[in-house]
Design an enzyme around this catalytic site. Structure first.
Site, PDB file in Angstrom:
ATOM      1  N   GLU A 137       4.433  42.023 -44.939  1.00 27.81           N
ATOM      2  CA  GLU A 137       3.493  41.300 -45.790  1.00 27.81           C
ATOM      3  C   GLU A 137       3.679  40.123 -44.738  1.00 27.81           C
ATOM      4  OE1 GLU A 137       1.160  42.220 -48.596  1.00 27.81           O
ATOM      5  OE2 GLU A 137      -0.240  40.610 -48.394  1.00 27.81           O
ATOM      6  N   ARG A 138       3.317  39.493 -43.694  1.00 33.34           N
ATOM      7  CA  ARG A 138       2.835  38.539 -42.907  1.00 33.34           C
ATOM      8  C   ARG A 138       4.417  38.148 -43.080  1.00 33.34           C
ATOM      9  NH1 ARG A 138      -1.663  38.100 -43.344  1.00 33.34           N
ATOM     10  NH2 ARG A 138      -3.139  37.961 -44.741  1.00 33.34           N
TER      11      ARG A 138
ATOM     12  N   GLU B 212      -5.809  38.836 -55.733  1.00 25.84           N
ATOM     13  CA  GLU B 212      -6.314  39.059 -54.873  1.00 25.84           C
ATOM     14  C   GLU B 212      -6.644  41.139 -55.564  1.00 25.84           C
ATOM     15  OE1 GLU B 212      -4.184  37.967 -52.203  1.00 25.84           O
ATOM     16  OE2 GLU B 212      -5.330  35.835 -51.492  1.00 25.84           O
TER      17      GLU B 212
ATOM     18  N   ARG C  18       3.643  34.643 -61.395  1.00 22.98           N
ATOM     19  CA  ARG C  18       3.140  33.667 -60.106  1.00 22.98           C
ATOM     20  C   ARG C  18       1.374  32.702 -60.932  1.00 22.98           C
ATOM     21  NH1 ARG C  18       1.942  36.054 -55.643  1.00 22.98           N
ATOM     22  NH2 ARG C  18       2.539  34.362 -54.035  1.00 22.98           N
TER      23      ARG C  18
ATOM     24  N   ARG D 137     -12.479  27.583 -54.487  1.00 31.86           N
ATOM     25  CA  ARG D 137     -11.057  28.115 -54.982  1.00 31.86           C
ATOM     26  C   ARG D 137     -10.387  27.095 -55.475  1.00 31.86           C
ATOM     27  NH1 ARG D 137      -8.306  32.308 -50.768  1.00 31.86           N
ATOM     28  NH2 ARG D 137      -6.386  31.327 -51.259  1.00 31.86           N
TER      29      ARG D 137
ATOM     30  N   LYS E  13       2.804  28.094 -56.144  1.00 31.13           N
ATOM     31  CA  LYS E  13       2.688  27.391 -54.330  1.00 31.13           C
ATOM     32  C   LYS E  13       2.168  26.309 -54.300  1.00 31.13           C
ATOM     33  CE  LYS E  13       0.513  31.555 -52.366  1.00 31.13           C
ATOM     34  NZ  LYS E  13      -0.107  32.218 -52.370  1.00 31.13           N
TER      35      LYS E  13
ATOM     36  N   ASP F 160      -3.555  27.721 -50.165  1.00 31.63           N
ATOM     37  CA  ASP F 160      -2.590  28.933 -49.661  1.00 31.63           C
ATOM     38  C   ASP F 160      -1.730  28.356 -48.790  1.00 31.63           C
ATOM     39  OD1 ASP F 160      -1.876  31.366 -49.385  1.00 31.63           O
ATOM     40  OD2 ASP F 160      -3.622  32.479 -48.668  1.00 31.63           O
TER      41      ASP F 160
ATOM     42  N   GLU G 213       6.804  27.248 -55.371  1.00 34.50           N
ATOM     43  CA  GLU G 213       7.038  28.460 -54.112  1.00 34.50           C
ATOM     44  C   GLU G 213       6.319  28.366 -52.856  1.00 34.50           C
ATOM     45  OE1 GLU G 213       5.490  32.079 -55.289  1.00 34.50           O
ATOM     46  OE2 GLU G 213       4.531  32.260 -52.981  1.00 34.50           O
TER      47      GLU G 213
ATOM     48  N   GLU H  48       3.094  32.234 -41.817  1.00 35.34           N
ATOM     49  CA  GLU H  48       1.431  33.131 -41.800  1.00 35.34           C
ATOM     50  C   GLU H  48       0.599  32.310 -41.294  1.00 35.34           C
ATOM     51  OE1 GLU H  48       0.525  34.076 -46.062  1.00 35.34           O
ATOM     52  OE2 GLU H  48      -1.652  35.008 -45.018  1.00 35.34           O
TER      53      GLU H  48
ATOM     54  N   HIS I  24      -7.977  26.743 -43.285  1.00 34.12           N
ATOM     55  CA  HIS I  24      -8.115  27.599 -43.549  1.00 34.12           C
ATOM     56  C   HIS I  24      -9.598  28.070 -42.714  1.00 34.12           C
ATOM     57  CE1 HIS I  24      -8.532  31.679 -45.353  1.00 34.12           C
ATOM     58  NE2 HIS I  24      -7.811  31.648 -46.659  1.00 34.12           N
TER      59      HIS I  24
ATOM     60  N   TRP J 140     -13.412  33.413 -48.678  1.00 33.07           N
ATOM     61  CA  TRP J 140     -12.288  34.283 -47.393  1.00 33.07           C
ATOM     62  C   TRP J 140     -13.257  33.934 -46.415  1.00 33.07           C
ATOM     63  CZ3 TRP J 140     -10.967  40.091 -49.768  1.00 33.07           C
ATOM     64  CH2 TRP J 140      -9.590  40.054 -50.531  1.00 33.07           C
TER      65      TRP J 140
END
Ligand code: BDP
Length: 718
Positions: A180-181, A304, A337, A349, A373, A378, A400, A406, A539, A561
């Site tokens: 993933e990524r 998610e 997390r 968000r 994070k 993100d 993190e 990504e 984003h 999103w």
């Protein structure tokens, strides 16, 4: 001579002739551990200083340490180093000679080392000593790096120890070997052939990590499958743990919260249910039987779509503490997390992680680390530091970072992430603790535990490693792996100094190379910010695959999103108002920080549109209206890449042809995509505000519709 003999002779001669050439061709596999010969006439006579390596005690780690030292010295200085010097390595416990020296080793801690040059009866002895074997190994890598970067190795007396206890790679690797990524090929974990077959590459992976002090790896994706916790997969993880152990690297696993149902035959995964608790205890016992030094679990819960304690009306603390109880007796930890944001929540968000976790400060077990994070959204090219840092004095918080890019152009864009991480680590939270009014309470001091006296400290990096020959998908992405390790070891380290070491070790220590190369690296992330998301925008990339520009992305499953949710551009203006007049996300920061972010006169313009919604005509500090300034920065980003291309062309004399050509090709891709980002973004925002382009700015070559129509069905990483 028979024809066959002649042929063999010819081949041999040709081989000899070709050998030096072939040796010079490099593909990047050796990373920063290339150990190429020191040039004749180097300032220091390393051959005289280094000398022979004394025998070591028969332990797996010391044997590895000695072998690495021999390998490094043989490569750097040749097999014959008879200048008379000697290198002595070991611990007081395993070496009477070192014990007799009575060196002060306390400051080296459990994983650090002391390197000292002594004179023993006219003979130069370099001692690499530590309290533990793995400390010695770290010392060996440090010693070699001194030669690799052409620093003096005589008259040494240095001591070093990591400031953060858990320095972990997080692999987002799936059991089918997709990542993933991931943009560097497949997962290096060949789960199918494990545990019987252990790829020699695992050893080189461990060497690379040990050389920068990384001491753990979470093997599987945070979007986890319960299969990872079944007996066959535990055996596979155990085989990897056996390979890594001599290098001081422990394995960890991501745990899927609903495993009690999926592989335990239970009806629930409720963390307060006794059968569920018993499942996890038994599971931990089973794992520790196979992997006695298993590190612990990493968990993505209620995020998610992942299952979690909230599915049963329980809290994150309930869930984390249950797992902590299971691994605690074995010395394991749980990394829980904080990357959570809820479907139902209409709130900004950026506020949700803080809102969910802050009320539980002090409620987590001591062997839990909440993994946060770097920013509240993100892994964007730029984010202000996450407001949880400094706000959880009674809960171990870990950092993190995302090493894989990504959101920064995958592996084809050259972006050195050191400055981004340094920017976050050096950000001042103004949490009460260090100086007057909280001044000096940097994120680094939260993460290394100094500020709040955390019992456990953590820095995690989402790995960028795959099966590509060069490991990371590009030559320069290796620098991000390297820098992550160095900053995890010392969160106060200078990303520029780290880049210099990396460039010298990976390419050439020649200052005519490192000077321009490091300057190019240091500016590279800012270039990405400029051509993708200048001035606090965030984003705005293509939906779900995150490749390329997509500021027009709207509609669909959930508002947060989409891009329009984040830029909020309309005819009048652009930006997300997170001040008290808007979502008030600023209130999650300490008052001095909140005040500075809120105040248009004080906020750094790099964060402007993260916190403010402003008219297109708003006068920026350059004197230009916001729209002109934005367009200017998009274009500046493209020009920066052109500058990088020119720099790299000029560095050809110092780099082998193969790696030079690869970087050249990638920079051309980056130039084209930077231009695409700039053009598509400008076309889109212009369609919203209807304003003319500032003078001298080229119009986008395609229509907005043409950019919007582009499809990328087979993007890697998803
Ligand atoms: C986002 C990624 C997604 C990850 C998620 C996470 O797009 O693939 O699963 O973060 O961190 O950045 O859990």
């Amino acid at each position: 001579m028979r024809p066959s003999q002649l042929l063999r002779g010819l081949c041999l001669a040709a081989g000899l002739l070709l050998a030096p050439l072939a040796a010079r061709a490099e593909d990047g596999y050796d990373l920063w551990l290339r150990y190429r010969p020191v040039e004749a006439g180097a300032a220091t006579d390393y051959r005289a200083s280094a000398g022979t390596v004394a025998p070591v005690a028969d332990t797996p780690t010391l044997k590895v340490a000695r072998a690495e030292l021999e390998r490094g010295l043989a490569g750097l200085l040749g097999e014959r180093r008879d200048g008379g010097g000697e290198i002595l390595l070991g611990t007081p416990a395993s070496s009477p000679r070192i014990a007799a020296l009575n060196l002060p080793l306390k400051a080296a801690g459990a994983e650090g080392y002391r390197i000292r040059t002594l004179n023993e009866g006219g003979r130069r002895v370099t001692v690499i000593a530590a309290s533990t074997d793995v400390g010695v190994l770290h010392g060996v890598y440090r010693y070699l790096s001194l030669i690799q970067t052409r620093q003096a190795v005589d008259g040494l007396d240095l001591v070093d120890a990591p400031k953060v206890r858990y320095r972990l790679l997080n692999h987002w690797d799936n059991l089918d070997r997709s990542v993933e990524r991931g943009y560097a090929g497949q997962s290096i974990w060949d789960w199918w052939r494990l545990p019987d077959v252990t790829d020699p590459r695992y050893v080189d992976y461990a060497r690379a990590n040990a050389s920068i002090g990384i001491n753990g790896a979470v093997l599987n994706n945070v979007n986890a499958k319960s299969d990872s916790l079944t007996a066959p997969y535990i055996a596979k993880a155990a085989a990897l743990a056996d390979v890594f152990r001599p290098y001081g690297i422990k394995v960890y696993l991501s745990a899927r919260f609903s495993s009690p149902i999926e592989i335990g035959g239970l009806k629930t995964a409720d963390p307060l249910d006794s059968a569920v608790r018993a499942f996890w205890k038994a599971k931990a016992d089973e794992i520790y039987k196979a992997v006695p030094d298993f590190g612990g679990f990493l968990v993505k819960a209620n995020s998610e779509g992942q299952p979690g304690p909230q599915d049963y009306g329980r809290t994150h603390a309930d869930g984390a503490n249950m797992l902590a109880d299971a691994v605690g007796p074995h010395g394991g930890i749980v990394m829980w997390r904080a990357f959570v944001y809820s479907h139902e929540q209409p709130d900004d968000r950026a506020k949700q992680g803080y809102s969910e976790f802050k009320p539980f400060d002090g409620k987590f077990a001591q062997n839990v680390i909440v993994q946060v994070k770097n920013g509240a959204i993100d892994f964007q090219p730029r984010e202000p530091f996450h407001p949880l840092f400094g706000a959880m004095p009674k809960t171990n918080l870990g950092m993190e970072f995302q090493i894989t890019k990504e959101y920064l152009g995958f592996s084809t864009h050259l972006a050195y992430l050191g400055p981004m991480w340094e920017e976050v680590l050096q950000a001042d939270t103004f949490a009460p603790g260090m100086g007057a009014a909280g001044k000096g309470s940097t994120v680094a001091k939260v993460v290394d535990g100094k500020l709040h006296g955390y019992s456990r400290t953590l820095m995690a990096g989402v790995a960028n490693i795959g099966t590509d020959r060069n490991w990371s998908g590009s030559q320069f992405d290796q620098a991000n792996w390297y820098a992550f390790g160095r900053l995890a070891w010392d969160p106060e380290a200078s990303s520029e100094a780290v880049a210099r070491d990396w460039a010298a070790m990976t390419f050439s220590p020649d200052k005519r190379f490192t000077g321009p190369a490091v300057a190019m690296m240091m500016g590279s992330r800012e270039a990405v910010v400029d051509y993708m998301t200048p001035m606090g925008l965030h984003h705005l990339m293509g939906r779900s695959h995150h490749y390329g520009p997509g500021p027009w992305v709207a509609g669909g499953e959930r508002a947060d999103w989409t891009s329009v949710y984040y830029h909020k551009a309309d005819k009048a203006g652009i930006g997300f108002d997170r001040t008290a007049r808007g979502s008030d996300a600023v209130a999650q920061y300490a008052p001095p920080v909140a005040a500075a972010f809120s105040d248009l006169a004080r906020i750094d313009e790099k964060d402007l549109l993260w916190f403010h919604h402003l008219p297109w005509g708003y006068r920026t500090r350059s004197g230009r209206p916001l729209w002109d300034e934005l367009v200017g920065r998009y274009s500046r980003g493209v020009r920066s890449v052109e500058g990088m291309q020119a720099t790299w062309t000029g560095l050809a004399p110092y780099v082998d042809a193969e790696r030079h050509a690869q970087v050249t090709t990638y920079l051309a891709v980056q130039r084209r995509e930077a231009r695409w980002w700039r053009d598509a973004s400008v076309a889109y925002f212009q369609s919203i505000n209807g304003l003319p382009l500032p003078k001298g700015e080229a119009p986008p070559p395609l229509s907005l519709e043409a950019y919007e129509r582009m499809q990328f069905p087979y993007t890697p990483g998803i």
